[in-house]
Design a protein around this motif. Structure first.
Motif, PDB file in Angstrom:
ATOM      1  N   TYR A 127       0.850  -1.189   0.000  1.00  0.00           N
ATOM      2  CA  TYR A 127       0.000   0.000   0.000  1.00  0.00           C
ATOM      3  C   TYR A 127       0.891   1.247   0.000  1.00  0.00           C
ATOM      4  O   TYR A 127       2.083   1.180   0.377  1.00  0.00           O
ATOM      5  CB  TYR A 127      -0.923  -0.014   1.221  1.00  0.00           C
ATOM      6  CG  TYR A 127      -2.006  -1.057   1.128  1.00  0.00           C
ATOM      7  CD1 TYR A 127      -3.227  -0.762   0.524  1.00  0.00           C
ATOM      8  CD2 TYR A 127      -1.791  -2.351   1.602  1.00  0.00           C
ATOM      9  CE1 TYR A 127      -4.223  -1.726   0.413  1.00  0.00           C
ATOM     10  CE2 TYR A 127      -2.776  -3.316   1.499  1.00  0.00           C
ATOM     11  CZ  TYR A 127      -3.987  -3.001   0.897  1.00  0.00           C
ATOM     12  OH  TYR A 127      -4.968  -3.962   0.777  1.00  0.00           O
ATOM     13  N   PRO A 128       0.341   2.398  -0.435  1.00  0.00           N
ATOM     14  CA  PRO A 128       1.169   3.604  -0.545  1.00  0.00           C
ATOM     15  C   PRO A 128       1.970   3.949   0.709  1.00  0.00           C
ATOM     16  O   PRO A 128       3.128   4.365   0.621  1.00  0.00           O
ATOM     17  CB  PRO A 128       0.142   4.698  -0.871  1.00  0.00           C
ATOM     18  CG  PRO A 128      -0.903   3.969  -1.661  1.00  0.00           C
ATOM     19  CD  PRO A 128      -1.007   2.619  -1.000  1.00  0.00           C
ATOM     20  N   HIS A 129       1.367   3.765   1.902  1.00  0.00           N
ATOM     21  CA  HIS A 129       2.083   4.139   3.131  1.00  0.00           C
ATOM     22  C   HIS A 129       3.270   3.213   3.420  1.00  0.00           C
ATOM     23  O   HIS A 129       4.101   3.518   4.283  1.00  0.00           O
ATOM     24  CB  HIS A 129       1.122   4.138   4.332  1.00  0.00           C
ATOM     25  CG  HIS A 129       0.679   2.773   4.765  1.00  0.00           C
ATOM     26  ND1 HIS A 129      -0.407   2.133   4.204  1.00  0.00           N
ATOM     27  CD2 HIS A 129       1.187   1.916   5.704  1.00  0.00           C
ATOM     28  CE1 HIS A 129      -0.554   0.945   4.774  1.00  0.00           C
ATOM     29  NE2 HIS A 129       0.396   0.789   5.690  1.00  0.00           N
ATOM     30  N   GLU A 130       3.369   2.124   2.684  1.00  0.00           N
ATOM     31  CA  GLU A 130       4.484   1.200   2.854  1.00  0.00           C
ATOM     32  C   GLU A 130       5.631   1.497   1.885  1.00  0.00           C
ATOM     33  O   GLU A 130       6.624   0.761   1.855  1.00  0.00           O
ATOM     34  CB  GLU A 130       4.006  -0.241   2.664  1.00  0.00           C
ATOM     35  CG  GLU A 130       2.950  -0.675   3.687  1.00  0.00           C
ATOM     36  CD  GLU A 130       2.427  -2.073   3.433  1.00  0.00           C
ATOM     37  OE1 GLU A 130       2.538  -2.910   4.330  1.00  0.00           O
ATOM     38  OE2 GLU A 130       1.901  -2.307   2.315  1.00  0.00           O
ATOM     39  N   LEU A 131       5.482   2.543   1.104  1.00  0.00           N
ATOM     40  CA  LEU A 131       6.490   2.916   0.110  1.00  0.00           C
ATOM     41  C   LEU A 131       7.213   4.188   0.534  1.00  0.00           C
ATOM     42  O   LEU A 131       6.677   5.021   1.265  1.00  0.00           O
ATOM     43  CB  LEU A 131       5.835   3.150  -1.259  1.00  0.00           C
ATOM     44  CG  LEU A 131       5.000   2.016  -1.856  1.00  0.00           C
ATOM     45  CD1 LEU A 131       4.371   2.496  -3.157  1.00  0.00           C
ATOM     46  CD2 LEU A 131       5.841   0.771  -2.083  1.00  0.00           C
ATOM     47  N   SER A 132       8.434   4.364   0.019  1.00  0.00           N
ATOM     48  CA  SER A 132       9.146   5.629   0.203  1.00  0.00           C
ATOM     49  C   SER A 132       8.524   6.687  -0.705  1.00  0.00           C
ATOM     50  O   SER A 132       7.716   6.375  -1.591  1.00  0.00           O
ATOM     51  CB  SER A 132      10.623   5.458  -0.136  1.00  0.00           C
ATOM     52  OG  SER A 132      10.783   5.252  -1.533  1.00  0.00           O
ATOM     53  N   GLY A 133       8.927   7.940  -0.500  1.00  0.00           N
ATOM     54  CA  GLY A 133       8.389   9.016  -1.332  1.00  0.00           C
ATOM     55  C   GLY A 133       8.693   8.806  -2.806  1.00  0.00           C
ATOM     56  O   GLY A 133       7.828   9.003  -3.666  1.00  0.00           O
ATOM     57  N   GLY A 134       9.920   8.384  -3.108  1.00  0.00           N
ATOM     58  CA  GLY A 134      10.286   8.142  -4.503  1.00  0.00           C
ATOM     59  C   GLY A 134       9.509   6.992  -5.104  1.00  0.00           C
ATOM     60  O   GLY A 134       9.098   7.044  -6.271  1.00  0.00           O
ATOM     61  N   GLU A 135       9.289   5.943  -4.315  1.00  0.00           N
ATOM     62  CA  GLU A 135       8.510   4.794  -4.805  1.00  0.00           C
ATOM     63  C   GLU A 135       7.058   5.185  -5.050  1.00  0.00           C
ATOM     64  O   GLU A 135       6.438   4.733  -6.023  1.00  0.00           O
ATOM     65  CB  GLU A 135       8.598   3.653  -3.797  1.00  0.00           C
ATOM     66  CG  GLU A 135       9.969   2.991  -3.742  1.00  0.00           C
ATOM     67  CD  GLU A 135      10.101   2.013  -2.597  1.00  0.00           C
ATOM     68  OE1 GLU A 135      10.978   1.124  -2.674  1.00  0.00           O
ATOM     69  OE2 GLU A 135       9.326   2.114  -1.608  1.00  0.00           O
ATOM     70  N   GLN A 136       6.514   6.026  -4.196  1.00  0.00           N
ATOM     71  CA  GLN A 136       5.142   6.496  -4.413  1.00  0.00           C
ATOM     72  C   GLN A 136       5.035   7.259  -5.730  1.00  0.00           C
ATOM     73  O   GLN A 136       4.063   7.090  -6.473  1.00  0.00           O
ATOM     74  CB  GLN A 136       4.701   7.382  -3.253  1.00  0.00           C
ATOM     75  CG  GLN A 136       4.464   6.640  -1.951  1.00  0.00           C
ATOM     76  CD  GLN A 136       4.020   7.563  -0.834  1.00  0.00           C
ATOM     77  OE1 GLN A 136       3.471   8.635  -1.082  1.00  0.00           O
ATOM     78  NE2 GLN A 136       4.268   7.155   0.406  1.00  0.00           N
ATOM     79  N   GLN A 137       6.041   8.088  -6.030  1.00  0.00           N
ATOM     80  CA  GLN A 137       6.002   8.841  -7.282  1.00  0.00           C
ATOM     81  C   GLN A 137       6.175   7.927  -8.489  1.00  0.00           C
ATOM     82  O   GLN A 137       5.582   8.170  -9.547  1.00  0.00           O
ATOM     83  CB  GLN A 137       7.059   9.940  -7.272  1.00  0.00           C
ATOM     84  CG  GLN A 137       6.759  11.082  -6.304  1.00  0.00           C
ATOM     85  CD  GLN A 137       5.426  11.751  -6.594  1.00  0.00           C
ATOM     86  OE1 GLN A 137       4.353  11.240  -6.232  1.00  0.00           O
ATOM     87  NE2 GLN A 137       5.460  12.894  -7.243  1.00  0.00           N
ATOM     88  N   ARG A 138       6.967   6.874  -8.365  1.00  0.00           N
ATOM     89  CA  ARG A 138       7.076   5.905  -9.461  1.00  0.00           C
ATOM     90  C   ARG A 138       5.729   5.241  -9.710  1.00  0.00           C
ATOM     91  O   ARG A 138       5.313   5.049 -10.857  1.00  0.00           O
ATOM     92  CB  ARG A 138       8.128   4.849  -9.126  1.00  0.00           C
ATOM     93  CG  ARG A 138       9.556   5.343  -9.145  1.00  0.00           C
ATOM     94  CD  ARG A 138      10.513   4.162  -9.179  1.00  0.00           C
ATOM     95  NE  ARG A 138      11.871   4.574  -8.900  1.00  0.00           N
ATOM     96  CZ  ARG A 138      12.476   4.433  -7.730  1.00  0.00           C
ATOM     97  NH1 ARG A 138      11.823   3.879  -6.716  1.00  0.00           N
ATOM     98  NH2 ARG A 138      13.714   4.823  -7.568  1.00  0.00           N
ATOM     99  N   ALA A 139       5.049   4.860  -8.634  1.00  0.00           N
ATOM    100  CA  ALA A 139       3.731   4.240  -8.780  1.00  0.00           C
ATOM    101  C   ALA A 139       2.742   5.216  -9.391  1.00  0.00           C
ATOM    102  O   ALA A 139       1.908   4.831 -10.233  1.00  0.00           O
ATOM    103  CB  ALA A 139       3.229   3.758  -7.417  1.00  0.00           C
ATOM    104  N   ALA A 140       2.830   6.487  -8.989  1.00  0.00           N
ATOM    105  CA  ALA A 140       1.926   7.501  -9.546  1.00  0.00           C
ATOM    106  C   ALA A 140       2.186   7.707 -11.031  1.00  0.00           C
ATOM    107  O   ALA A 140       1.250   7.902 -11.821  1.00  0.00           O
ATOM    108  CB  ALA A 140       2.103   8.814  -8.784  1.00  0.00           C
ATOM    109  N   LEU A 141       3.462   7.660 -11.432  1.00  0.00           N
ATOM    110  CA  LEU A 141       3.778   7.773 -12.861  1.00  0.00           C
ATOM    111  C   LEU A 141       3.186   6.595 -13.630  1.00  0.00           C
ATOM    112  O   LEU A 141       2.597   6.783 -14.704  1.00  0.00           O
ATOM    113  CB  LEU A 141       5.291   7.827 -13.057  1.00  0.00           C
ATOM    114  CG  LEU A 141       5.769   7.833 -14.517  1.00  0.00           C
ATOM    115  CD1 LEU A 141       5.301   9.101 -15.232  1.00  0.00           C
ATOM    116  CD2 LEU A 141       7.296   7.708 -14.596  1.00  0.00           C
ATOM    117  N   ALA A 142       3.344   5.405 -13.092  1.00  0.00           N
ATOM    118  CA  ALA A 142       2.789   4.225 -13.768  1.00  0.00           C
ATOM    119  C   ALA A 142       1.280   4.336 -13.912  1.00  0.00           C
ATOM    120  O   ALA A 142       0.719   4.008 -14.964  1.00  0.00           O
ATOM    121  CB  ALA A 142       3.155   2.961 -12.992  1.00  0.00           C
TER     122      ALA A 142
END
Length: 360
Positions: A127-142
């Protein structure tokens, strides 16, 4: 798939935010909207995304009208992907579910492919809260790219990422976007980010696009001094032309410069402003004792010198005691070699490295 803005004007409660803005985001290129906070760049993005209605002007996609005062398709009916500053992932959905939300149809192979593209392999069930800030942005890009938009709009996507990770994330995002050939418009207030990411830069000042074009063109032929100041950390000096020994020179509070130092057109006979970049000027030590007491024709005192990367940022002024010249500004230039703080130095601009503008 170019995105065109033509004569866009917009106001909030009667207060103008955009004034007759026209520019083109070229097909397949990354166009950076660069400007300070409140200049209107996020408003342009919101108009293209459909989050705001166009009040005046036209937005075209590949030559066809996307929106104008009579047409306002909702965001979900526009072939546009949108990525926010904070990613805006759905907190109750996993990475895979967030990406699937942007896909039609939702196929497992496509989801897995995007998870791999953005280097989140093995994290699809997090889930998003389990990701770092950079990982969240990668997921948002996808998620923004998964439905294959014709245009991707990005609103300061790296603003909340620490500076070390921000650099690597920029490189990753640029590689993905260029490989896909996606027409992208990215909002930023960071000149370094615009230069690292942008194939094309539109500089926004006080609700207007001051100049738009490839980064090199903006740096080499700025339309006004503020372009060089914002994009290249330029310095502006008030100058007056003088004739000495049959040749024209330009006198400033920090020394006199030869005509050969100035490229392009030069205002004739009138006071002007000279723009130069800190990395396009050399320092020459003045003769011992020169400039002692009151400064003499550009023999400047060293106020400070600090390492900036692998070069020295040297701050100079007429007087080391007050560190301010007659115009009230410090001058900082970049030097490959350390300086002697006890000596005075002259500024020697590279040939044709300065630009002259009529005095404002």
């Amino acid at each position: 798939m170019s995105l065109e803005f033509r004569h866009i004007a917009h106001a909030y409660g009667g207060v103008p935010a955009l004034r007759d803005v026209s520019f083109n985001a070229p097909s397949g290129a990354i166009t950076c909207l660069l400007g300070s906070s409140g200049c209107g760049k996020s408003t342009l993005l919101a108009l293209a995304a459909g989050l705001l209605e166009v009040q005046s002007g036209t937005i075209k996609l590949d030559g066809e009208v996307l929106a104008d005062p009579t047409r306002h398709p909702p965001p979900e009916r526009r072939p546009v992907g949108l990525m926010f500053q904070d990613g805006a992932l759905f907190p109750h959905m996993t990475v895979a579910e967030n990406i699937a939300f942007g896909m039609a149809p939702r196929d497992k192979a496509g989801i897995a492919d995007w998870i791999d593209r953005v280097r989140l392999s093995g994290k699809g069930k997090r889930y998003p809260h389990e990701l770092s800030g950079g990982e969240q942005q990668r997921a948002a890009l996808a998620r923004a790219m998964a439905h294959d938009p014709r245009v991707l709009l990005m609103d300061e996507p790296f603003a909340n990422i620490d500076i070390v990770r921000r650099r690597s994330l920029r490189a990753e995002f640029r590689a993905i976007l260029k490989a896909r050939g996606t027409t992208t418009v990215l909002v930023t207030h960071d000149p370094d980010e615009a230069l690292e990411l942008g194939d094309h830069i539109a500089l926004v000042e006080a609700g207007q696009v001051t100049q738009a074009g490839p980064p090199q063109a903006l740096l080499e032929t700025p339309a006004r001094p503020s372009v060089g100041v914002m994009l290249g950390n330029g310095v502006v000096l008030a100058a007056r032309p003088e004739t000495r020994g049959g040749r024209t020179v330009f006198a400033t509070g920090l020394g006199t410069f030869e005509r050969e130092a100035i490229g392009g057109q030069v205002p004739e006979g009138e006071p002007c402003e000279l723009l130069f970049y800190p990395d396009a000027v050399g320092l020459v030590a003045a003769e011992a004792g020169e400039g002692d007491g009151e400064s003499q024709d550009g023999a400047l005192a060293v106020v400070d010198a600090v390492l900036r990367g692998r070069r020295w940022a040297v701050t100079l002024a007429n007087s080391a005691s007050d560190a301010v010249d007659a115009g009230g500004q410090r001058i900082t230039v970049l030097s490959d070699e350390p300086v002697d703080p006890a000596r005075r130095y002259r500024l020697v601009p590279h040939r044709a490295s300065m630009r002259a503008f009529p005095a404002s």
